[in-house]
Write an enzyme that holds these catalytic residues in place. Structure first.
Site, short mmCIF file in Angstrom:
data_model
loop_
_atom_site.label_atom_id
_atom_site.label_comp_id
_atom_site.label_asym_id
_atom_site.label_seq_id
_atom_site.Cartn_x
_atom_site.Cartn_y
_atom_site.Cartn_z
N ALA A 508 0.83 -1.21 0.00
CA ALA A 508 0.00 0.00 0.00
C ALA A 508 0.86 1.26 0.00
CB ALA A 508 -0.94 -0.02 1.20
N ASP A 534 10.26 -6.26 -3.35
CA ASP A 534 9.21 -6.83 -2.51
C ASP A 534 9.10 -8.31 -2.87
OD1 ASP A 534 6.65 -7.59 -1.33
OD2 ASP A 534 6.25 -5.44 -1.14
N ARG A 545 -6.68 -1.07 -1.51
CA ARG A 545 -5.89 0.13 -1.19
C ARG A 545 -4.57 0.20 -1.95
NH1 ARG A 545 -5.32 -3.92 1.72
NH2 ARG A 545 -3.44 -4.47 2.85
N LYS A 558 4.39 -8.25 -6.69
CA LYS A 558 3.99 -6.87 -6.42
C LYS A 558 4.94 -5.86 -7.04
CE LYS A 558 1.36 -7.28 -2.11
NZ LYS A 558 1.26 -6.91 -0.69
N ASP A 606 6.00 -3.38 6.39
CA ASP A 606 4.89 -3.65 7.29
C ASP A 606 5.31 -4.42 8.54
OD1 ASP A 606 5.45 -6.10 6.24
OD2 ASP A 606 3.45 -6.49 5.43
N ASN A 607 6.62 -4.48 8.82
CA ASN A 607 7.05 -5.16 10.04
C ASN A 607 8.29 -4.49 10.61
OD1 ASN A 607 9.62 -7.05 9.46
ND2 ASN A 607 8.35 -6.94 7.62
N CYS A 662 -0.74 -19.93 30.85
CA CYS A 662 -1.78 -20.61 31.63
C CYS A 662 -3.14 -19.93 31.43
CB CYS A 662 -1.41 -20.66 33.11
SG CYS A 662 -1.36 -19.04 33.91
#
Length: 1086
Positions: A508, A534, A545, A558, A606-607, A662
């Site tokens: 995007a 990419d 988008r 991409k 994006d990370n 837990c």
């Protein structure tokens, strides 16, 4: 967005407030004839209207005979959640349906108008009518991405319509090229004007404001590096959701019988309540009077408590439990008309506190420009001092008549810059304001988020070159960049064209960046080059988008598709598309020479991990890094400039709080815990266990030897899972899969719960005597499977189908027949449950594993290996399982059905509210909410900074980092933080510095080199390996070895022919034994 069926009437987001909502809302979201007359009115003039080609149906809704449905026809549409998932995560279904029912006019098809139209078409409104009476000029190619040189001379609206229609075939895009009348505005729920005289704007706004029901009116302009927005949504506009955030909640620990009552909550998470908030209570035991659903006002909000404006003295005593939830209230705004607000604008929306006095001045400047154009019928000429003086004089006259609002200083220097660039529409400004205005239209059509109330002014004069610009540099050169040259001059334009950029990511953000850079002419000269990389391929969900992609590109790379689309915007774009992930493993592709040759790096990632890696590379090679990111309606930008600013990794957000293991496995108290558990079980059952089976079957002896050698609880668990899969739970027919799924239901939602409450009964106490089942723990109840319960049936269906897939078993058609499936389920024999007295249930919140070791693990492992070998002998030759990798964006694969089923059944166990599959997908699929408007704004802001980075010579105070939230709206800009400076003796350095040692030194020579600087090195490492430590006597033997040889022999560093140096991290002390943090050292050996 590519919907498959036309939207119809939206529904009120808040049924309780339907009556209170103004007629404005009812018009915009209800059945209404004006939407239909929009078609008939405009179509009466064949010469003035063009429609986009709708033959290619790439929509997300089932095709219908007509291209547009009237509002109110049929039932609410079934939204294509695969396509719209990221936008749905921001807006929700109700808002999307309202958008699908909205008709919008965008007038003025220069750069700003086309950006607004693009964002609205991607958002999926019902129709966008684009209007412009002018013709395409070469000048327009600086900012409008749909124009090409072949369009010069054509009407702007007509030339735009077909390419805009490609963005979303479910939105009707129409072109209107004749003069607008007030009456035509009745056809729309919102109208936007980007190129209109103030006189005409006042006339149209008066009509829209007094229209019944009112029509949302937005006026926005981009003039060089200056921009403005004005909004008027009518006399009374109801905002249904002011911020778009989920209602805050808290788990109650105690409530006092007082006036006012004190409510305390568990310290699991801080409360986000504020004084004056309204809240409702549920599940309160004892003080049940609070469970009546009545909103109550709170005060004295603290981190874990608040007081209730209520007398609870005579209420029942609080016993346990309870959830408190914020009630979001609608807000009514009363807008003033443009006519009224010109002389009384109220408070301006600020973006930059260093320019606190700027908005009133720009309010004056835009009025002066309008008067200049109306008198001279042209814009000021760039570089013309006479025109600038004329505009300054007009502004001064207007200011003199302001009375009490007269400005003390009209800043002639700034007005001069305003005049010079007034004719130009710059792409970065158009992208930024296109995002802002696009979002305001969404607000007007839906009531989602707080509107801009009512004026916003912005400038980025810091983007101008630091050196004075010669007037001759402003002159047009008959190129597509003439508008940009009229603001920045020809010298900076040449720098842009010859720049060498690296854009990391083509999603995007990447698509928007490539469009912006192509229009700006970046890397479009003979010496320029842009590399984009990419490693991802295009998916359906991207199309809402990532606007350079079309549905026929699904499955393609991409970067390749985006690069090709960018070249179609500007054929001079020198761009190379790669499909490599940027990281240590691709340093042979992105080698030293590649990085050293770059001008600027732009992250479109994006990370965080990838961002940190690129940040380290830019630090190392001292390259500017322009960083940005979005999250729903929020966006941020960060400029990382060598030696001026801190780097991206210098400050990090705190890690997200993870629920204890837990809690997730035995004591969930919210749906997130249930979904985390469901995702984990899905992957364990359908991906990890089948993969483990295949690992065993591919090399049995090696696998079993490895398990024996490990001899721990993990090895035992692995073998038990493999044996269970191939023996007791092996499936050969689809009926076996149904049996497996039915028994899993019993195990998960009945037996495990029965065991838990057997081990910890409802009246159990902890070692300190407090009730075991106290908040936030919720006491569970086992489920009894019923084939008449759709939730139970859906779980078994999804589980059996996916189990069959892992064993390669064909799925019969009758599985989709609920009656036949129910009969098959009822035939399964379910053994009675017998609780275990010695069952071990982990309750320690710090535990990281549910497996417990025992002294006889090795004996158990040997026994399991023997059983596995017997089992393998019975398998057909070449038998393998088919692991299933979770894929959230395919609604037909049953993955989300299985996860939602697991989570919701578990939620029922613990009386936690269930969620639908879409909400489950957001949480379990870890979907990042995303909308085109925030992306467009972020990239526009970054490209305004790119002018500075490529020009060079700008100071720290010229750069801007930004945080924006389009929902509020909030724009917060500030200069970046400088890097931390380390001082030692007469030296100083920052994280940007790197010390270089040449001539292939020995260890001794390196230590002596540091000693000369007053630094005593006590540790030297290369990569993760220690080359020298003064504490180790044997390291003294390495003194006369070359550093490169130590790196090769000790650290086993691979030094290919293209590497000329290696990097060492050295820990030093000064003569007083104080640690000194020194830069990284590069040792050149070739």
């Amino acid at each position: 967005m590519l919907p498959r069926k036309r939207p119809c009437e939206g529904e009120s987001e808040n049924k309780n407030n339907a009556d209170a909502a103004s007629s404005v809302k009812k018009h915009r979201i209800g059945a209404s004839s004006p939407a239909d007359t929009a078609d008939s009115t405009v179509n009466n003039s064949e010469q003035s209207l063009s429609c986009g080609n709708n033959n290619n149906n790439s929509s997300g809704y089932l095709p219908e005979g007509s291209s547009v449905m009237a509002l109110g026809d049929s039932n609410p549409p079934d939204i294509d959640e695969d396509l719209h998932s990221r936008q749905l995560a921001v807006y929700g279904r109700d808002t999307m349906r309202k958008l699908f029912a909205s008709n919008v006019l965008v007038s003025g098809m220069q750069g700003l108008g086309v950006e607004i139209a693009k964002n609205l078409i991607l958002a999926g409104v019902k129709s966008v009518t684009i209007h412009d009476e002018g013709s395409v000029e070469l000048w327009d190619l600086s900012s409008n991405f749909v124009f090409s040189e072949n369009d010069i001379g054509k009407n702007r609206a007509v030339a735009s319509v077909s390419k805009l229609q490609e963005l979303n075939n479910a939105v009707l895009v129409r072109a209107l090229e004749t003069k607008l009348t007030k009456e035509q505005l009745s056809n729309f729920q919102a109208v936007v004007f980007t190129d209109i005289s103030l006189e005409k704007a006042v006339e149209f706004n008066d009509f829209c404001h007094s229209h019944q029901p009112p029509i949302a009116f937005i006026k926005s302009e981009v003039r060089g590096l200056f921009g403005s927005v004005f909004c008027d949504f009518g006399p009374e506009f109801t905002v249904l959701d002011v911020d778009g955030e989920e209602p805050h909640t808290g788990i109650i620990a105690s409530i006092s019988n007082d006036n006012p009552a004190l409510v305390s909550c568990v310290d699991d998470e801080r409360l986000e309540f504020q004084d004056g908030d309204l809240v409702i209570f549920s599940e309160v035991h004892g003080m049940t009077e609070l469970n009546d659903g009545k909103p109550r006002k709170i005060k004295n909000a603290r981190a874990y408590s608040f007081t209730l404006e209520e007398d609870t003295t005579n209420y029942g005593s609080y016993v346990k439990g309870g959830i408190v939830t914020q009630v979001k209230q609608p807000k009514v705004l009363k807008f003033k008309t443009l006519r009224e607000s010109l002389s009384d604008p109220g408070d301006f929306l600020l973006s930059d506190f260093s320019k606190f006095d700027r908005p009133p001045l720009l309010h004056l400047a835009f009025q002066a420009l309008d008067k200049f154009v109306s008198e001279l019928h042209r814009f000021p000429v760039a570089g013309s001092e006479d025109d600038a003086e004329k505009l300054i004089s007009i502004a001064s006259n207007i200011n003199d008549n302001l009375g009490d609002r007269k400005l003390d200083d009209i800043n002639p220097k700034l007005l001069r810059l305003f005049a010079f660039g007034a004719r130009a529409v710059l792409n970065p400004m158009a992208a930024m304001f296109g995002g802002i205005v696009g979002q305001e239209v969404v607000k007007a059509c839906s009531g989602k988020f707080h509107p801009l109330f009512q004026y916003f002014y912005f400038d980025s004069v810091e983007s101008l070159p630091t050196e004075p610009i010669d007037p001759d540099e402003y002159r047009p050169v008959n190129s597509r960049y003439d508008a940009q040259i009229s603001v920045f001059g020809s010298k900076l334009q040449k720098k842009l064209e010859e720049a060498k950029l690296f854009v990391v990511g083509a999603g995007a953000l990447g698509c928007e960046f490539l469009k912006n850079l192509a229009l700006m002419g970046v890397s479009c000269g003979n010496l320029g080059k842009l590399t984009v990389t990419d490693d991802d391929v295009i998916e359906k969900s991207n199309l809402s988008r990532q606007f350079l992609f079309r549905d026929w590109n699904i499955g393609q790379a991409k970067s390749t598709v985006a690069a090709s689309a960018a070249v179609s915007i500007n054929p001079s774009f020198n761009i190379e598309a790669l499909q490599n992930r940027v990281g240590p493993e691709t340093e042979n592709v992105f080698d030293d020479a590649f990085w050293e040759n770059l001008s600027v790096v732009i992250n479109a990632l994006d990370n965080v991990n990838a961002r940190l890696y690129v940040d380290q590379r830019c630090l190392y090679f001292q390259k500017p890094l322009l960083e940005s990111g979005t999250l729903g309606a929020k966006c941020n930008t960060q400029m990382v400039i060598p030696h001026l600013t801190e780097n991206y990794g210098a400050s990090r957000d705190p890690p997200e709080k993870q629920a204890p293991m837990c809690t997730v496995h035995s004591f969930p108290h919210n749906i997130d815990h249930c979904l985390t558990w469901a995702r984990s079980e899905f992957e364990g059952l359908l991906e990890k266990t089948p993969a483990e089976v295949n690992l065993f079957l591919s090399n049995p002896s090696e696998y079993t030897n490895a398990m024996r050698n490990a001899g721990d609880a993990q090895a035992r668990d692995n073998l038990e899972r493999v044996l269970e899969c191939l023996d007791r739970e092996k499936c050969e027919t689809f009926e076996d899969c149904i049996t497996w799924a039915r028994l899993k239901f019993e195990d998960y939602f009945a037996n495990r719960v029965k065991q838990l409450i057997y081990t910890f009964p409802e009246d159990a106490a902890t070692s300190t005597g407090t009730p075991f089942w106290s908040a936030p723990k919720r006491f569970p109840h086992p489920l009894q499977l019923s084939t008449s319960d759709p939730g139970h049936l859906h779980f078994v269906t999804a589980a059996s189908i996916l189990r069959a897939e892992t064993f390669g078993i064909p799925i019969p058609d009758w599985v989709k027949n609920p009656k036949k499936l129910a009969e098959a389920i009822d035939r399964v024999i379910v053994p009675d449950f017998q609780p275990k007295k010695d069952a071990k249930i982990v309750t320690d919140e710090k535990a990281t594993s549910l497996s417990t070791s025992s002294i006889d693990d090795s004996a158990v492992i040997n026994d399991l290996v023997i059983k596995l070998e017997r089992c393998r002998a019975k398998l057909p030759p070449g038998f393998r399982m088919k692991p299933i990798q979770f894929e959230k964006d395919d609604d037909t694969n049953y993955h989300m059905d299985m996860i939602a089923g697991l989570a919701n059944m578990r939620a029922r166990n613990y009386s936690i509210p269930e969620v639908d599959k879409l909400k489950a997908k957001f949480i379990a699929g870890r979907i990042i909410p995303a909308i085109a408007t925030a992306t467009a704004m972020a990239t526009g802001l970054v490209c305004l900074e790119l002018y500075k980075a490529l020009d060079g010579g700008h100071k720290l105070e010229d750069y801007r980092n930004t945080f924006a939230n389009l929902a509020l709206p909030l724009f917060s800009m500030a200069e970046p933080v400088p890097p931390k400076v380390v001082k030692h003796q007469d030296m100083s350095w920052t994280v940007w510095d790197r010390w270089i040692v040449k001539d292939n030194p020995t260890l001794r020579q390196l230590l002596d080199w540091l000693k000369e600087k007053g630094l005593n090195a006590y540790s030297i490492s290369c990569g993760s390996c220690l080359l020298y430590n003064s504490m180790f006597p044997r390291h003294k033997d390495r003194m006369d070895k070359k550093m490169v040889d130590l790196a090769r022999d000790v650290a086993k560093v691979d030094l290919p022919a293209y590497r000329h140096h290696l990097d060492a991290v050295v820990a030093c002390e000064d003569d007083d034994d104080n640690d000194i943090d020194i830069p990284q050292i590069s040792i050149y050996f070739r």
